[in-house]
Motif scaffolding. Structure first.
Motif, PDB file in Angstrom:
ATOM      1  N   GLY A  35      -7.526   6.666  76.896  1.00 23.93           N
ATOM      2  CA  GLY A  35      -6.984   6.361  78.215  1.00 23.93           C
ATOM      3  C   GLY A  35      -7.748   7.052  79.322  1.00 23.93           C
ATOM      4  O   GLY A  35      -8.594   7.918  79.081  1.00 23.93           O
ATOM      5  N   VAL A  50      -3.961   3.972  86.211  1.00 21.75           N
ATOM      6  CA  VAL A  50      -4.005   4.623  84.902  1.00 21.75           C
ATOM      7  C   VAL A  50      -3.990   3.547  83.829  1.00 21.75           C
ATOM      8  O   VAL A  50      -3.444   2.471  84.017  1.00 21.75           O
ATOM      9  CB  VAL A  50      -2.815   5.588  84.666  1.00 21.75           C
ATOM     10  N   HIS A  52      -4.048   3.192  79.314  1.00 19.81           N
ATOM     11  CA  HIS A  52      -4.231   3.864  78.026  1.00 19.81           C
ATOM     12  C   HIS A  52      -5.244   3.144  77.153  1.00 19.81           C
ATOM     13  O   HIS A  52      -5.462   3.525  76.016  1.00 19.81           O
ATOM     14  CB  HIS A  52      -2.891   4.086  77.305  1.00 19.81           C
ATOM     15  N   ARG A  79      -9.424  10.581  78.971  1.00 24.26           N
ATOM     16  CA  ARG A  79      -8.638  11.396  78.068  1.00 24.26           C
ATOM     17  C   ARG A  79      -9.109  11.307  76.620  1.00 24.26           C
ATOM     18  O   ARG A  79      -9.337  10.232  76.091  1.00 24.26           O
ATOM     19  CB  ARG A  79      -7.171  10.931  78.139  1.00 24.26           C
ATOM     20  N   CYS A  91      -1.160   9.736  80.560  1.00 24.65           N
ATOM     21  CA  CYS A  91      -2.458   9.566  81.219  1.00 24.65           C
ATOM     22  C   CYS A  91      -2.518  10.334  82.531  1.00 24.65           C
ATOM     23  O   CYS A  91      -1.615  10.231  83.362  1.00 24.65           O
ATOM     24  CB  CYS A  91      -2.707   8.084  81.512  1.00 24.65           C
TER      25      CYS A  91
END
Lengths: 255, 255
Positions: A35, A50, A52, A79, A91
């Motif tokens: 993400g 954001v 994922h 991430r 996230c």
């Protein structure tokens, strides 16, 4: 570990060039596939994306690469999950409001035995140590200054103490902004560059892309870029010392 | 006045069809050109897109029409500015955190002489009466229930009182969700429909587009759509009474 990208400028600037190199690390040249997210301040408002999905696969990341949103304060994050599942709620960047301002936060690192008592209004929605640290920062700032936004120097001194406490629990490279300043802290690796007149050509390390900044800037523009790993291979990036905190306003370090 | 669109479902559902008709009102078939926004819950996380460009011109709105984000709770808003400048900070939906959950809020209407004392942690970032009302709602809910999320029935009763107070100051059509229920209130105009088995074909009023929901659903799916003006012209929408509040969970009205 995750990757961080911050930008702070004296004039609204698009981040297409830096984000292109940065997003490539989300699954293509690096292994950060869990993400990503990016937040742009526009005045006091903030626009947050954001996802994922890996940044390299994400149609939203693709949009950002093509759609030059101009901002003076940007925080982005890719991430690699260490704590917390791969869900949207985990996230970065995270956003909360304090003193009638949005605060945006992203963290690289891992905290151990960090279990602060949260007795204020900020609670994590997800399960990351990062969001917990962010809630703790806002709670402690609100405890110290009550209902009133303090002066930058006061805020910075308070943040120094709060961040030192958190960093005692592990790795805490972080970017934090309220749309007027960008607060940064390095535990292990963080680099910055200030681009200003005379502007030159920069070449991305992760992608076959160059930009001649002199063609897209005025002589008054000043842009600071802060990253966990340098994005270009023909410029000089300044490495932070471990434990160093730097505050950027209008594209320059506030001494 | 603005336009509202809410969706609440028992299974994650994409909103491409409804959003396509709704976004057309942002500058093409209607005069709501002062920005728009949409928020999707995914689990406890929330994905928010806001733009101060008209929805009909916005590349972000274009992305949403093409990229089927699936969600059980969606709130969207197209803005015709009545109070507050056309800036990103004034675009709905607004998001805050309370009790470790994100709360998403959008409002249609205009409040007069509404100046509640905000002595809690929620302050408006922008200058709309809507964000002020949202901050007031969260503050009052937090005052009543402290640090603990109450039962839905308790929350609904409290919200009824808080909303009645706000609606005493003007027009207050609103959508509010914490990702587990969708709370709605009508002052002047709000309609809803519950689509469930056997699904039929729906045709947008604002666009030359039809969808046969029986082809994209299972017999267990249930989807409630709530709007300020009906989106389709071949279905029966139920109009709210003035002052009516309805709560939706899993695509159905909670009695």
């Amino acid at each position: 570990m995750c990757q961080l990208l911050g930008m702070n400028c004296n004039t609204p600037t698009d981040i297409v060039f830096s984000f292109t190199g940065f997003a490539t690390r989300g699954g293509l040249t690096d292994h950060h596939r869990d993400g990503w997210g990016i937040a742009f301040f526009e005045g006091s408002g903030v626009r947050t994306f954001v996802d994922h999905q890996a940044a390299v696969d994400s149609p939203v990341a693709e949009l950002i690469k093509r759609y030059p949103i101009k901002s003076q304060h940007v925080i982005a994050h890719i991430r690699k999950a260490t704590q917390g599942r791969v869900t949207l709620a985990n996230c970065h960047p995270f956003v909360r409001e304090l003193w009638g301002r949005y605060w945006v936060f992203a963290h690289n690192g891992d905290l151990k035995n960090f279990t602060p008592e949260l007795d204020g209004p900020y609670r994590p929605v997800g399960t990351t140590d990062s969001e917990l640290a962010f809630c703790y920062i806002l709670q402690e700032m609100r405890k110290r200054f009550g209902h009133t936004l303090p002066l930058l120097a006061e805020l910075r001194a308070a943040l120094r103490e709060i961040v030192d406490h958190i960093a005692g629990h592990g790795t805490f490279n972080m970017l934090l902004s309220d749309g007027s300043a960008l607060y940064t802290h390095c535990s292990t690796h963080l680099y910055y560059i200030v681009r200003q007149h005379p502007f030159a050509t920069a070449k991305l390390s992760d992608d076959d892309l160059s930009v001649d900044f002199s063609e897209v800037t005025t002589s008054n523009d000043r842009v600071a870029v802060i990253v966990t790993q340098p994005l270009t291979d023909n410029e000089v990036w300044t490495q932070y010392q471990s434990g160093e905190m730097k505050v950027f306003v209008d594209g320059a370090v506030v001494e």
